[in-house]
Motif scaffolding. Structure first.
Motif, PDB file in Angstrom:
ATOM      1  N   LYS A 146      10.061  -8.464 -12.630  1.00 20.86           N
ATOM      2  CA  LYS A 146      10.092  -7.389 -11.564  1.00 20.86           C
ATOM      3  C   LYS A 146       9.324  -6.299 -11.580  1.00 20.86           C
ATOM      4  CE  LYS A 146      15.024  -8.597 -10.729  1.00 20.86           C
ATOM      5  NZ  LYS A 146      15.252  -9.651 -11.609  1.00 20.86           N
ATOM      6  N   THR A 213       5.239 -12.908  -3.306  1.00 20.10           N
ATOM      7  CA  THR A 213       6.189 -13.583  -2.246  1.00 20.10           C
ATOM      8  C   THR A 213       6.838 -14.724  -2.691  1.00 20.10           C
ATOM      9  OG1 THR A 213       4.652 -12.783  -0.397  1.00 20.10           O
ATOM     10  CG2 THR A 213       6.138 -14.795  -0.058  1.00 20.10           C
ATOM     11  N   THR A 216       9.613 -13.367  -5.282  1.00 24.96           N
ATOM     12  CA  THR A 216      10.650 -12.717  -4.331  1.00 24.96           C
ATOM     13  C   THR A 216      11.605 -13.859  -4.169  1.00 24.96           C
ATOM     14  OG1 THR A 216       9.213 -11.028  -3.462  1.00 24.96           O
ATOM     15  CG2 THR A 216      11.401 -11.382  -2.262  1.00 24.96           C
ATOM     16  N   CYS A 244      14.423  -4.343   3.341  1.00 25.46           N
ATOM     17  CA  CYS A 244      12.894  -4.894   3.121  1.00 25.46           C
ATOM     18  C   CYS A 244      12.237  -4.623   4.445  1.00 25.46           C
ATOM     19  CB  CYS A 244      12.856  -6.235   2.491  1.00 25.46           C
ATOM     20  SG  CYS A 244      13.391  -6.539   0.731  1.00 25.46           S
ATOM     21  N   ALA A 271       9.382 -10.691   3.500  1.00 25.84           N
ATOM     22  CA  ALA A 271      10.474 -10.932   2.625  1.00 25.84           C
ATOM     23  C   ALA A 271      11.733 -10.467   3.237  1.00 25.84           C
ATOM     24  CB  ALA A 271      10.252 -10.451   1.242  1.00 25.84           C
TER      25      ALA A 271
END
Length: 377
Positions: A146, A213, A216, A244, A271
């Motif tokens: 992360k 992406t 995620t 988001c 996302a």
């Protein structure tokens, strides 16, 4: 564990790709089926990040037996990851090469055009983003994964807004003046970029935020694997998605939402929409057991085959001609003008052409689905 909602989401993404890539005429398109000219985001601009998001979700299941905390990860997994990424990249190159090959064979184009093959593309980006994401997943703790995602988004924002390149001012976000285009021209050469332009929309530098992406999607899949199949899970997905969308939109005032540059705000914004659509699929399919997604599930099973096969067929139709003389239409244009325009008009005929392409390929994939044919990479 396998979630049908993910398969349906993948099918929606690939069906949307076929729809937006095959209008009867690029001059006659309803605005939701067009890409934003530069800054901004249309529904069409959501399709590619949706597909990468789903790649990440699928990785959470396929890589679940491996862990960065394992003392020794079997080296075979690295080989399989590299092999899959390489196949995707080569398939993309073959698609790019096929256009030139058809021109040389059918339209007497100069053989020298093979020296101008576009190197990057959709499949190439999928392959590279998948490879880099998988390496990060296998070697970093969840926390560091992360942190990496955040660092890439912030670093990309800083790189594109701080550095001045090619005689342009710092933060120049035009096709000619952005840092990504400069890197593409420097490493790949202008002749190998999209339409020989100043930059490539699937270029090298912008592949880095595309990796986020994928990550995620992976984070989402990891979270879903430990959740109970309840409406509360769908609500939490929707809340995260809406957050988001808002954050990405607000970030866009500082760092514009732009698909071709794959800006950090675009990553967060898209996302969010991916999470909202996934929440809808999850609630209706997993929680409530509705059966509406089967047609899309059929397309999602052979998504890569569909993308490659439809691309090759479209190129053949665009490079062959019907009739004789100096200004004969391509087969693609002839079909559109003679089979669709007379009864639907230019605009609706163009849409009908695209819908027909989706239905045509659905029938082929349905036959494959009935026979249990699933082409895996």
């Amino acid at each position: 564990m396998r979630l049908k909602s993910l398969d349906v989401f993948r099918g929606i993404a690939i069906a949307s790709m076929i729809l937006v890539n095959n209008p009867g005429s690029w001059k006659h398109i309803y605005w939701p089926l067009e890409h934003a000219e530069w800054h901004g985001c249309t529904p069409t601009d959501l399709v590619f990040p949706f597909f990468l998001f789903i790649v990440g979700c699928a990785m959470s299941f396929s890589l679940s037996k491996y862990s960065q905390t394992t003392t020794k990860i079997n080296t075979n997994i690295y080989w399989r990851i590299a092999r899959r990424a390489a196949i995707l990249f080569v398939l993309g190159l073959l698609l790019n090469t096929s256009s030139i090959a058809l021109d040389v064979l059918l339209n007497s184009a100069p053989v020298e055009n093979f020296g101008k093959i576009r190197i990057m593309g959709v499949l190439q980006r999928i392959g590279l983003a998948y490879f880099m994401s998988a390496i990060a997943i296998l070697n970093l703790s969840p926390r560091n994964q992360k942190l990496l995602a955040v660092a890439v988004l912030l670093g990309y924002w800083g790189a594109l807004t701080v550095f001045a390149v090619g005689g342009y001012t710092a933060g120049e976000l035009t096709p000619e003046g952005n840092l990504g285009g400069y890197v593409d021209r420097l490493i790949l050469g202008s002749q190998h970029l999209y339409k020989g332009g100043p930059f490539d929309p699937e270029g090298l530098l912008s592949t880095l935020p595309a990796v986020v992406t994928v990550l995620t999607g992976y984070f989402t899949g990891e979270w879903l694997r430990v959740q109970q199949i309840k409406t509360r899970t769908s609500i939490n997905l929707a809340i995260c998605g809406l957050s988001c969308v808002v954050i990405g939109h607000l970030w866009g005032f500082l760092f514009p939402i732009n698909k071709q540059l794959w800006t950090s705000s675009y990553v967060v914004f898209t996302a969010g929409w991916a999470l909202l659509l996934l929440a809808t699929c999850y609630e209706t399919i997993e929680v409530r057991g509705w059966k509406w997604g089967r047609p899309f599930e059929i397309m999602g099973v052979n998504a890569i085959f569909l993308f490659v096969a439809s691309g090759i067929v479209a190129r053949i139709l665009l490079k062959t001609h019907i009739g004789t003389g100096g200004n004969v239409p391509t087969t693609y244009t002839w079909i559109y003008e003679n089979w669709f325009v007379p009864w639907a008009g230019p605009l609706n005929g163009s849409l009908a052409f695209a819908v027909t392409a989706v239905l045509f390929w659905w029938l082929i994939l349905y036959g494959m689905y009935r026979r249990g044919w699933a082409i895996k990479i």
